[in-house]
Design a protein around this motif. Structure first.
Motif, PDB file in Angstrom:
ATOM      1  N   ARG A 202     -21.010  29.198  -6.670  1.00 28.98           N
ATOM      2  CA  ARG A 202     -20.962  30.210  -7.740  1.00 28.98           C
ATOM      3  C   ARG A 202     -21.665  31.499  -7.294  1.00 28.98           C
ATOM      4  O   ARG A 202     -21.213  32.594  -7.632  1.00 28.98           O
ATOM      5  N   THR A 203     -22.761  31.363  -6.554  1.00 26.80           N
ATOM      6  CA  THR A 203     -23.493  32.542  -6.084  1.00 26.80           C
ATOM      7  C   THR A 203     -22.668  33.297  -5.032  1.00 26.80           C
ATOM      8  O   THR A 203     -22.519  34.513  -5.083  1.00 26.80           O
ATOM      9  N   HIS A 204     -22.147  32.527  -4.117  1.00 27.27           N
ATOM     10  CA  HIS A 204     -21.453  33.080  -2.975  1.00 27.27           C
ATOM     11  C   HIS A 204     -20.077  33.648  -3.334  1.00 27.27           C
ATOM     12  O   HIS A 204     -19.693  34.716  -2.900  1.00 27.27           O
ATOM     13  N   PHE A 205     -19.322  32.895  -4.100  1.00 23.68           N
ATOM     14  CA  PHE A 205     -17.918  33.251  -4.332  1.00 23.68           C
ATOM     15  C   PHE A 205     -17.628  33.804  -5.727  1.00 23.68           C
ATOM     16  O   PHE A 205     -16.518  34.216  -6.010  1.00 23.68           O
ATOM     17  N   LYS A 206     -18.635  33.771  -6.595  1.00 22.26           N
ATOM     18  CA  LYS A 206     -18.536  34.354  -7.942  1.00 22.26           C
ATOM     19  C   LYS A 206     -17.235  33.998  -8.667  1.00 22.26           C
ATOM     20  O   LYS A 206     -16.932  32.838  -8.844  1.00 22.26           O
ATOM     21  N   ASP A 207     -16.466  35.031  -9.036  1.00 20.85           N
ATOM     22  CA  ASP A 207     -15.252  34.804  -9.830  1.00 20.85           C
ATOM     23  C   ASP A 207     -14.170  34.036  -9.101  1.00 20.85           C
ATOM     24  O   ASP A 207     -13.198  33.587  -9.701  1.00 20.85           O
ATOM     25  N   MET A 208     -14.343  33.947  -7.776  1.00 21.02           N
ATOM     26  CA  MET A 208     -13.324  33.240  -7.002  1.00 21.02           C
ATOM     27  C   MET A 208     -13.345  31.738  -7.318  1.00 21.02           C
ATOM     28  O   MET A 208     -12.352  31.047  -7.151  1.00 21.02           O
ATOM     29  N   ALA A 209     -14.486  31.244  -7.782  1.00 15.93           N
ATOM     30  CA  ALA A 209     -14.592  29.811  -8.099  1.00 15.93           C
ATOM     31  C   ALA A 209     -14.068  29.555  -9.515  1.00 15.93           C
ATOM     32  O   ALA A 209     -14.371  30.306 -10.438  1.00 15.93           O
ATOM     33  N   PHE A 210     -13.272  28.514  -9.670  1.00 14.37           N
ATOM     34  CA  PHE A 210     -12.791  28.154 -11.006  1.00 14.37           C
ATOM     35  C   PHE A 210     -13.956  27.726 -11.900  1.00 14.37           C
ATOM     36  O   PHE A 210     -14.929  27.143 -11.424  1.00 14.37           O
ATOM     37  N   GLU A 211     -13.843  28.003 -13.184  1.00  9.26           N
ATOM     38  CA  GLU A 211     -14.781  27.460 -14.181  1.00  9.26           C
ATOM     39  C   GLU A 211     -14.662  25.937 -14.200  1.00  9.26           C
ATOM     40  O   GLU A 211     -15.649  25.221 -14.261  1.00  9.26           O
ATOM     41  N   SER A 212     -13.431  25.465 -14.172  1.00  9.69           N
ATOM     42  CA  SER A 212     -13.194  24.015 -14.223  1.00  9.69           C
ATOM     43  C   SER A 212     -13.720  23.373 -12.950  1.00  9.69           C
ATOM     44  O   SER A 212     -13.480  23.874 -11.855  1.00  9.69           O
ATOM     45  N   ILE A 213     -14.403  22.256 -13.135  1.00 14.16           N
ATOM     46  CA  ILE A 213     -14.911  21.488 -11.999  1.00 14.16           C
ATOM     47  C   ILE A 213     -14.347  20.071 -12.137  1.00 14.16           C
ATOM     48  O   ILE A 213     -14.262  19.544 -13.247  1.00 14.16           O
ATOM     49  N   ILE A 214     -13.937  19.489 -11.013  1.00 14.11           N
ATOM     50  CA  ILE A 214     -13.378  18.128 -11.071  1.00 14.11           C
ATOM     51  C   ILE A 214     -14.496  17.127 -10.754  1.00 14.11           C
ATOM     52  O   ILE A 214     -15.060  17.150  -9.656  1.00 14.11           O
ATOM     53  N   PRO A 215     -14.819  16.250 -11.704  1.00 18.53           N
ATOM     54  CA  PRO A 215     -15.878  15.277 -11.447  1.00 18.53           C
ATOM     55  C   PRO A 215     -15.406  14.150 -10.528  1.00 18.53           C
ATOM     56  O   PRO A 215     -14.188  13.938 -10.391  1.00 18.53           O
ATOM     57  N   ARG A 216     -16.348  13.489  -9.897  1.00 18.87           N
ATOM     58  CA  ARG A 216     -15.998  12.246  -9.220  1.00 18.87           C
ATOM     59  C   ARG A 216     -15.638  11.251 -10.319  1.00 18.87           C
ATOM     60  O   ARG A 216     -16.416  11.036 -11.246  1.00 18.87           O
ATOM     61  N   ASN A 217     -14.464  10.690 -10.274  1.00 19.08           N
ATOM     62  CA  ASN A 217     -13.997   9.831 -11.355  1.00 19.08           C
ATOM     63  C   ASN A 217     -13.111   8.739 -10.763  1.00 19.08           C
ATOM     64  O   ASN A 217     -12.106   9.022 -10.114  1.00 19.08           O
ATOM     65  N   ILE A 218     -13.508   7.511 -11.014  1.00 21.00           N
ATOM     66  CA  ILE A 218     -12.826   6.368 -10.402  1.00 21.00           C
ATOM     67  C   ILE A 218     -11.338   6.330 -10.764  1.00 21.00           C
ATOM     68  O   ILE A 218     -10.497   5.926  -9.955  1.00 21.00           O
ATOM     69  N   LYS A 219     -11.000   6.790 -11.964  1.00 24.44           N
ATOM     70  CA  LYS A 219      -9.591   6.759 -12.399  1.00 24.44           C
ATOM     71  C   LYS A 219      -8.720   7.628 -11.489  1.00 24.44           C
ATOM     72  O   LYS A 219      -7.554   7.320 -11.267  1.00 24.44           O
ATOM     73  N   LEU A 220      -9.312   8.719 -10.992  1.00 26.42           N
ATOM     74  CA  LEU A 220      -8.552   9.596 -10.089  1.00 26.42           C
ATOM     75  C   LEU A 220      -8.215   8.887  -8.783  1.00 26.42           C
ATOM     76  O   LEU A 220      -7.151   9.091  -8.207  1.00 26.42           O
ATOM     77  N   SER A 221      -9.132   8.039  -8.321  1.00 27.09           N
ATOM     78  CA  SER A 221      -8.853   7.352  -7.059  1.00 27.09           C
ATOM     79  C   SER A 221      -7.997   6.103  -7.269  1.00 27.09           C
ATOM     80  O   SER A 221      -7.298   5.662  -6.363  1.00 27.09           O
ATOM     81  N   GLU A 222      -8.029   5.546  -8.477  1.00 26.87           N
ATOM     82  CA  GLU A 222      -7.211   4.353  -8.751  1.00 26.87           C
ATOM     83  C   GLU A 222      -5.745   4.697  -9.045  1.00 26.87           C
ATOM     84  O   GLU A 222      -4.836   3.946  -8.679  1.00 26.87           O
ATOM     85  N   ALA A 223      -5.534   5.819  -9.714  1.00 31.43           N
ATOM     86  CA  ALA A 223      -4.190   6.152 -10.222  1.00 31.43           C
ATOM     87  C   ALA A 223      -3.083   6.061  -9.160  1.00 31.43           C
ATOM     88  O   ALA A 223      -2.016   5.495  -9.437  1.00 31.43           O
ATOM     89  N   PRO A 224      -3.311   6.608  -7.921  1.00 29.79           N
ATOM     90  CA  PRO A 224      -2.212   6.560  -6.937  1.00 29.79           C
ATOM     91  C   PRO A 224      -1.775   5.145  -6.573  1.00 29.79           C
ATOM     92  O   PRO A 224      -0.609   4.925  -6.250  1.00 29.79           O
ATOM     93  N   SER A 225      -2.693   4.180  -6.647  1.00 31.64           N
ATOM     94  CA  SER A 225      -2.274   2.821  -6.298  1.00 31.64           C
ATOM     95  C   SER A 225      -1.388   2.211  -7.390  1.00 31.64           C
ATOM     96  O   SER A 225      -0.734   1.192  -7.175  1.00 31.64           O
ATOM     97  N   TYR A 226      -1.355   2.848  -8.548  1.00 32.37           N
ATOM     98  CA  TYR A 226      -0.407   2.447  -9.592  1.00 32.37           C
ATOM     99  C   TYR A 226       0.777   3.415  -9.643  1.00 32.37           C
ATOM    100  O   TYR A 226       1.541   3.416 -10.621  1.00 32.37           O
ATOM    101  N   SER A 227       0.892   4.271  -8.611  1.00 33.92           N
ATOM    102  CA  SER A 227       1.981   5.258  -8.533  1.00 33.92           C
ATOM    103  C   SER A 227       1.992   6.220  -9.709  1.00 33.92           C
ATOM    104  O   SER A 227       3.054   6.683 -10.123  1.00 33.92           O
ATOM    105  N   LEU A 228       0.827   6.499 -10.241  1.00 30.37           N
ATOM    106  CA  LEU A 228       0.765   7.343 -11.433  1.00 30.37           C
ATOM    107  C   LEU A 228      -0.156   8.542 -11.231  1.00 30.37           C
ATOM    108  O   LEU A 228      -1.200   8.410 -10.587  1.00 30.37           O
ATOM    109  N   PRO A 229       0.212   9.685 -11.826  1.00 31.37           N
ATOM    110  CA  PRO A 229      -0.795  10.739 -11.965  1.00 31.37           C
ATOM    111  C   PRO A 229      -1.825  10.254 -12.981  1.00 31.37           C
ATOM    112  O   PRO A 229      -1.504   9.407 -13.828  1.00 31.37           O
TER     113      PRO A 229
END
Ligand SMILES: Nc1ncnc2c1ncn2[C@@H]1O[C@H](COP(=O)(O)OP(=O)(O)OP(=O)(O)O)[C@@H](O)[C@H]1O
Ligand SMILES: [Mg+2]
Length: 259
Positions: A202-229
């Motif tokens: 945020r300091t370095h890139f200011k507005d270039m960084a999205f407000e949205s941040i993606i958390p580490r979330n187990i569902k994100l890593s599990e979903a592809p093994s069920y062929s699902l977004p």
């Protein structure tokens, strides 16, 4: 006219494919027509959506060659409304070498995608962890580039090189290429390191960084093994909500109405 967003970072495992699948699926959930171009021979986006890369003879590579395929003929529908994909397969590995002598070799993907730009609201290109010719083609075809950065050790490593490559492409091949934003991924609120990376970016890139941040979330890593977004796997998970927020942030940034 559709917007082409390349998801790129030559650093491996930072969340490019997870972002390509879930950002595209979020746009689709909001009823925007989305197309994923799997531009990585690893074909993770293809398999993550339940398609078998071995079944497809053609990838974006065949559309980039002289007398090659028409991209419209190799688009595959997914199980999700508004979401299509151009699958990848291992053939893409040879493309870099085989393309060395062809004319305008950096502009081949752009030319191939011209045929479908009008048919989609968003075309999301999942790049491989490399700054090779296919990635250069993706950045030349794109309207903007989204750079996922993992909230981990050495997060910023290689980012200078990537931004420099983007500058070279802007000056020589694609003057219209914008930076859509830097996306912080795999954020863990409990880790001091994660928080340090966020504040550094945020300091370095200011507005270039999205407000949205993606958390580490187990569902994100599990979903592809069920062929699902993730939005189809667990719509209420933090992962699904964060990618939906990202899609909305991009729509707002681009002055596209949400409904
Ligand atoms: N936010 C997240 N939370 C938990 N796991 C994640 C998250 N994002 C990605 N992952 C997992 O981390 C691994 C790497 O993610 P991904 O494949 O999206 O990275 P990539 O940048 O596409 O990798 P590559 O450079 O090999 O193409 C995968 O196993 C993925 O499921
Ligand atoms: Mg990937």
């Amino acid at each position: 006219m559709g917007k082409i967003i390349a998801i790129a970072n030559q650093k491996g495992g930072v969340g490019k494919t997870t972002t390509a699948i879930n950002l595209a699926a979020s746009f689709a959930a909001l009823e925007y027509n989305a197309l994923i171009i799997d531009a990585d021979p690893q074909a993770n986006a293809t398999s993550g959506l339940g398609l078998n890369p071995a079944e497809y003879e053609n990838s974006i590579y065949q559309c980039m060659m002289d007398d090659g395929e028409d991209v419209r003929d190799i688009i595959q529908e997914t199980d999700f409304d508004y979401l299509d994909i151009v699958p990848s397969n291992i053939d893409l590995v040879g493309a870099e070498v085989e393309m060395i002598n062809i004319e305008k070799r950096e502009e081949r993907m752009k030319r191939a995608l011209d045929a479908v730009k009008d048919a989609y609201d968003f075309i999301i290109i999942d790049c491989s962890p490399s700054l090779g010719l296919i990635t250069v083609n993706a950045l030349t075809a794109a309207d903007s580039v989204l750079v996922p950065v993992q909230c981990e050790y050495y997060a910023l490593e290689g980012l200078g090189k990537l931004l420099n490559t983007i500058k070279i492409i802007q000056s020589r091949l694609n003057p219209n290429l914008m930076i859509e934003g830097i996306l912080m991924t795999m954020y863990d609120v409990r880790l001091r390191l994660s928080n340090q990376v966020v504040s550094e970016i945020r300091t370095h890139f200011k507005d270039m960084a999205f407000e949205s941040i993606i958390p580490r979330n187990i569902k994100l890593s599990e979903a592809p093994s069920y062929s699902l977004p993730v939005i189809a796997y667990d719509a209420e998970s933090k992962g699904a909500v964060s990618y939906l927020n990202l899609a909305q942030e991009i729509l707002e940034k681009n002055n596209i109405s949400i409904f």
